[in-house]
Design a protein around this motif. Structure first.
Motif, PDB file in Angstrom:
ATOM      1  N   UNK A 111      -5.412 -17.448 -15.150  1.00 18.43           N
ATOM      2  CA  UNK A 111      -6.790 -17.413 -14.981  1.00 18.43           C
ATOM      3  C   UNK A 111      -7.293 -16.113 -15.065  1.00 18.43           C
ATOM      4  N   UNK A 112      -6.430 -15.337 -14.286  1.00 20.81           N
ATOM      5  CA  UNK A 112      -6.959 -13.908 -14.085  1.00 20.81           C
ATOM      6  C   UNK A 112      -6.700 -13.050 -15.431  1.00 20.81           C
ATOM      7  N   UNK A 113      -5.509 -13.467 -16.164  1.00 14.93           N
ATOM      8  CA  UNK A 113      -5.338 -13.031 -17.339  1.00 14.93           C
ATOM      9  C   UNK A 113      -6.363 -13.237 -18.356  1.00 14.93           C
ATOM     10  N   UNK A 133     -10.391  -7.319  -7.262  1.00 12.55           N
ATOM     11  CA  UNK A 133     -10.186  -6.683  -6.114  1.00 12.55           C
ATOM     12  C   UNK A 133      -9.989  -7.682  -4.975  1.00 12.55           C
ATOM     13  N   UNK A 134     -10.338  -8.947  -4.802  1.00 16.91           N
ATOM     14  CA  UNK A 134     -10.156  -9.884  -3.839  1.00 16.91           C
ATOM     15  C   UNK A 134      -9.165 -10.709  -4.340  1.00 16.91           C
ATOM     16  N   UNK A 135      -8.513 -10.598  -5.252  1.00 15.81           N
ATOM     17  CA  UNK A 135      -7.146 -11.566  -5.690  1.00 15.81           C
ATOM     18  C   UNK A 135      -6.167 -11.441  -4.794  1.00 15.81           C
ATOM     19  N   UNK A 139      -6.634  -3.789  -3.596  1.00 17.36           N
ATOM     20  CA  UNK A 139      -6.109  -3.658  -2.299  1.00 17.36           C
ATOM     21  C   UNK A 139      -4.762  -4.239  -2.064  1.00 17.36           C
ATOM     22  N   UNK A 140      -4.524  -5.463  -2.915  1.00 15.53           N
ATOM     23  CA  UNK A 140      -3.405  -6.046  -2.569  1.00 15.53           C
ATOM     24  C   UNK A 140      -1.927  -5.187  -3.270  1.00 15.53           C
ATOM     25  N   UNK A 141      -2.437  -4.722  -4.374  1.00 18.16           N
ATOM     26  CA  UNK A 141      -1.429  -3.599  -4.884  1.00 18.16           C
ATOM     27  C   UNK A 141      -1.017  -2.664  -4.132  1.00 18.16           C
ATOM     28  N   UNK A 142      -2.091  -1.840  -3.550  1.00 25.91           N
ATOM     29  CA  UNK A 142      -2.062  -0.791  -2.700  1.00 25.91           C
ATOM     30  C   UNK A 142      -1.204  -1.039  -1.510  1.00 25.91           C
TER      31      UNK A 142
END
Length: 447
Positions: free
Chosen positions: A5-7, A76-78, A96-99
């Motif tokens: 869905x994100x893709x 950003x909120x995923x 943020x999650x990747x960070x």
């Protein structure tokens, strides 16, 4: 499913942006042609029409901006990480999650003000290799790896958490690549808990099953002939359960912390194949089967001999079970450079590996079963389910192969082959029509 869905949202936003830019260029070209026209009254009229349509274009631009902002908020909120790099592998966006997953420890979320190489902020060479693979293939790529954190201060090192990551990379325009990152720590813990539970249950069942078998075999000669068949069934089922427990224990020994590693040594494969067949010859004689071996008389490979003997036993036993009466079980051993038969995608005669084929002439695998035949407890052939007819009485003291059909044989084979850094694949032979299992084994290292 959420990843796709994100893709899809990301691709939709990119398409809308490309369409808007193309419309803007078309308007500019029209305006230039109008201003170059000799008929000024006509040109002014056309300019006026363009001005009247401008509010509509402004609304479309605002809508595109809103869609872009919405897409950025979603990413950003995923619950999974996302980052994007340019054609030079410089980080241009991350959430943020990747960070947190990559331990960048810098305010890099969202659009990056000053682009830096990804390896400068995230020391993960596997991630860098995944990005390069995606850029070269121009296709979606996936990879799993363990993230080992490096302490930034060598004089005062500190323990950093280590966890498995899974990356999904997608190629974008202008050489850019987007990567979704997923923390696999929870899934790995669930697998460990499952394996530990299986091992504990198998250990607990081993002793009582042995006791039951001993009691049943002791009672066999002491009961009436009319009642002995019930004890024969009990012995058969106890042997089947004992072998199933042993298979579970073998699987647990090959996985996780209990795996003690391989005892590798040079092994001559053809004699090992013959010894495995001799062990199974009583089962083959019941169906009138013969071994058809094709390959060199001597061929060395670096193997753990007892474990690989188990591989050969399981593969040949599987071929015996699914072969018709008075047929042959085909075993073929090939060194690098031999001409390979068609049927397996990606076969390369020049690979640095030994190839072992085990084939039967039965009905073969169903197409829907092929992706799962190496999963534990998966039984591809419904006829392998046990029925009352399978419980025929046998003579006292006779050892029968009643463990067949548990769905663990090929799972053990796959685990042992992977421990040897090899691969195993399955297909239906194009000429024989039966099941075809192919092993690829690395050649022994030479000094």
């Amino acid at each position: 499913m959420s990843i796709f869905v994100y893709l899809l949202g990301l691709a939709t936003g990119a398409l809308l942006l490309v369409w808007q830019r193309r419309q803007q260029r078309c308007r500019e070209r029209r305006l230039i042609k109008i201003l170059q026209a000799a008929d000024w009254p006509s040109a002014l009229g056309q300019v006026e029409q363009l001005v009247q349509t401008q509010p509509q274009q402004q609304r479309q631009l605002r809508s595109l901006g809103t869609s872009r902002d919405t897409l950025e908020r979603i990413l950003q909120t995923a619950p999974i990480g996302y980052l994007q790099v340019d054609e030079e592998n410089q980080l241009i966006w991350c959430n943020d999650q990747a960070n947190r997953l990559l331990k960048m420890n810098q305010p890099l979320t969202g659009p990056v003000q000053r682009r830096r190489l990804l390896l400068e902020v995230a020391r993960s060479y596997e991630l860098d290799a995944l990005i390069e693979e995606t850029r070269e293939k121009q296709a979606h790529c996936q990879r799993e790896w363990m993230l080992y954190q490096i302490s930034p201060d060598p004089l005062h090192p500190k323990e950093e958490p280590t966890y498995p990551l899974r990356g999904y990379a997608i190629p974008l325009d202008r050489g850019e690549v987007g990567v979704f990152l997923e923390n696999r720590q929870e899934a790995a813990l669930l697998v460990q808990q499952r394996d530990r539970w299986t091992s504990d249950v198998a250990h607990e069942l081993k002793t009582p099953l042995t006791s039951i078998r001993l009691v049943a075999e002791t009672l066999q000669p002491r009961v009436d002939e009319s009642q002995r068949r019930w004890l024969d069934r009990l012995v058969n089922e106890t042997i089947r359960l004992s072998n199933l427990v042993e298979d579970l224990l073998n699987l647990s020994r090959l996985q996780g912390d209990q795996f003690q590693g391989l005892s590798l040594k040079p092994v001559d494969l053809p004699p090992l194949i013959q010894r495995a067949w001799v062990s199974l010859e009583p089962l083959a004689e019941v169906k009138g089967l013969q071994l058809a071996y094709d390959g060199p008389r001597h061929c060395l490979a670096s193997l753990d001999e007892p474990l690989f003997h188990r591989v050969l036993l399981n593969l040949m036993d599987n071929a015996i079970k699914h072969s018709p009466n008075r047929a042959s079980v085909y075993v073929r051993l090939m060194a690098p450079g031999a001409a390979l038969s068609p049927g397996f995608d990606g076969d390369d005669p020049g690979v640095d590996a030994l190839i072992l084929d085990v084939m039967d002439t039965g009905s073969g695998f169903n197409a829907k079963d092929l992706p799962y035949i190496f999963d534990r407890f998966y039984r591809a052939d419904p006829s392998r389910s046990r029925t009352v007819a399978d419980l025929a009485p046998v003579a006292p003291g006779t050892v029968t192969e009643v463990s067949r059909g548990t769905g663990l044989g090929l799972a053990i084979v796959s685990q042992i082959v992977e421990a040897h850094n090899g691969t195993i694949t399955a297909a239906n032979h194009p000429d024989l029509g039966g099941g075809w299992l192919r092993l690829r084994l690395p050649l022994p290292q030479t000094d």
